[in-house]
Scaffold this active site. Structure first.
Site, PDB file in Angstrom:
ATOM      1  N   GLY A 142       4.360  -4.997  10.829  1.00 54.02           N
ATOM      2  CA  GLY A 142       3.322  -5.134   9.556  1.00 54.02           C
ATOM      3  C   GLY A 142       3.327  -3.742   8.599  1.00 54.02           C
ATOM      4  N   VAL A 143       1.813  -3.377   8.332  1.00 56.51           N
ATOM      5  CA  VAL A 143       1.467  -1.878   7.388  1.00 56.51           C
ATOM      6  C   VAL A 143       1.933  -1.204   7.871  1.00 56.51           C
ATOM      7  CG1 VAL A 143      -0.691  -2.061   8.146  1.00 56.51           C
ATOM      8  CG2 VAL A 143       0.298  -1.181   5.067  1.00 56.51           C
ATOM      9  N   ASP A 144       1.686  -1.053   9.652  1.00 57.93           N
ATOM     10  CA  ASP A 144       2.082   0.539  10.533  1.00 57.93           C
ATOM     11  C   ASP A 144       3.469   0.851   9.753  1.00 57.93           C
ATOM     12  OD1 ASP A 144       1.912   2.707  12.228  1.00 57.93           O
ATOM     13  OD2 ASP A 144       1.563   0.923  13.708  1.00 57.93           O
TER      14      ASP A 144
ATOM     15  N   SER B   1      -6.862  -5.383  10.625  1.00 53.24           N
ATOM     16  CA  SER B   1      -6.556  -6.041  11.429  1.00 53.24           C
ATOM     17  C   SER B   1      -6.475  -7.573  11.544  1.00 53.24           C
ATOM     18  CB  SER B   1      -8.045  -5.627  12.400  1.00 53.24           C
ATOM     19  OG  SER B   1      -8.085  -5.235  13.178  1.00 53.24           O
ATOM     20  N   THR B   2      -6.222  -7.875   9.939  1.00 57.44           N
ATOM     21  CA  THR B   2      -6.097  -9.284   9.798  1.00 57.44           C
ATOM     22  C   THR B   2      -4.599  -9.803   9.837  1.00 57.44           C
ATOM     23  OG1 THR B   2      -5.688  -8.678   7.458  1.00 57.44           O
ATOM     24  CG2 THR B   2      -7.948  -8.588   8.054  1.00 57.44           C
ATOM     25  N   GLY B   3      -4.013  -9.321  10.297  1.00 55.67           N
ATOM     26  CA  GLY B   3      -2.324  -9.562  10.259  1.00 55.67           C
ATOM     27  C   GLY B   3      -2.279  -9.392  12.275  1.00 55.67           C
ATOM     28  N   VAL B   4      -0.996  -9.019  12.571  1.00 59.22           N
ATOM     29  CA  VAL B   4      -1.187  -9.054  14.300  1.00 59.22           C
ATOM     30  C   VAL B   4      -2.485  -9.331  15.190  1.00 59.22           C
ATOM     31  CG1 VAL B   4       0.188  -8.179  16.597  1.00 59.22           C
ATOM     32  CG2 VAL B   4       1.384  -7.608  14.011  1.00 59.22           C
TER      33      VAL B   4
ATOM     34  N   ILE C  23       0.820  -1.204   0.134  1.00 57.28           N
ATOM     35  CA  ILE C  23      -0.342  -0.028   0.102  1.00 57.28           C
ATOM     36  C   ILE C  23       1.155   1.479  -0.279  1.00 57.28           C
ATOM     37  CG2 ILE C  23      -0.303   0.416   2.278  1.00 57.28           C
ATOM     38  CD1 ILE C  23      -3.579   1.121   1.939  1.00 57.28           C
TER      39      ILE C  23
END
Ligand code: ADP
Length: 184
Positions: free
Chosen positions: A40-42, A129-132, A19
């Site tokens: 993750g994405v963060d 929410s679908t990762g960690v 992303i």
């Protein structure tokens, strides 16, 4: 391949990839309550966007405190192609009877409301929410797709394009099935 649908004047598009490279006006970050960056994405968004985003996040936290799950705030995009980052905090999955679905829907709604009030035309979401945080991906995809369609159907909006950017093929396939189910 159902990778795109149209709702009123807006398009919903599925993209597989990272992303941080999306050329939309706003990308959404699956942040944590401290807005401090993380995995993750963060982590990827803060790494690609540079220190400016974290400074703005820290200023927000010192003003309003920790961001509760389901809420969203906006910063600039730092070095990203996107002009803005909307930071929202997803629910941690605790079995499904702790209001997780409503909190997750709220993440999408609040992010869209912020984009709308800033007259943003294009926005990209990760699978919040679908990762960690452990949300089951099929259920999360249903909520994501339904909430975005509900928002776009509900009246005047500045938003012309909503992208769901899925990092892996499995998530992409789940969203594709979900979009197809909505179409028919
Ligand atoms: P959360 O804590 O909300 O679960 P994560 O970042 O752990 O957030 O995971 C959310 C989703 O984002 C997962 O599906 C993960 O695969 C995906 N993801 C991780 N990195 C990226 C990236 N660079 N671009 C898009 N999605 C990503």
């Amino acid at each position: 391949m159902a990778a795109e649908i149209t709702i009123g004047a807006a398009r919903i598009l599925l993209v597989q990839g990272d992303i941080t490279g999306e050329k939309v006006q706003a990308i959404v970050n699956a942040a944590n309550s401290g807005l401090m960056g993380g995995g993750g994405v963060d982590g990827a968004i803060h790494r690609a966007g540079g220190a400016k985003i974290k400074e703005e996040c820290q200023a927000i936290v010192s003003r309003i405190g920790r961001l509760p799950a389901g809420r969203a705030v906006i910063t600039g995009g730092g070095n990203l192609a996107a002009k803005y980052v909307i930071h929202t905090v997803g629910p941690v999955w605790r079995g499904g009877d702790r209001g997780e679905a409503e909190t997750l829907a709220s993440c999408y709604r609040e992010s869209l409301k912020l984009a709308n009030s800033g007259l943003i035309k294009s926005i990209a979401f990760p699978a919040i929410s679908t990762g960690v945080y452990g949300y089951p991906p099929e259920e999360a995809a249903k909520i994501a797709v339904n909430t975005v369609i509900g928002f776009l159907s509900s009246g005047d909006t500045s938003i012309e394009l909503v992208e769901f950017v899925l990092y892996d093929a499995n998530s992409f396939n789940i969203y594709q099935r979900e979009l197809k189910a909505e179409e028919s």
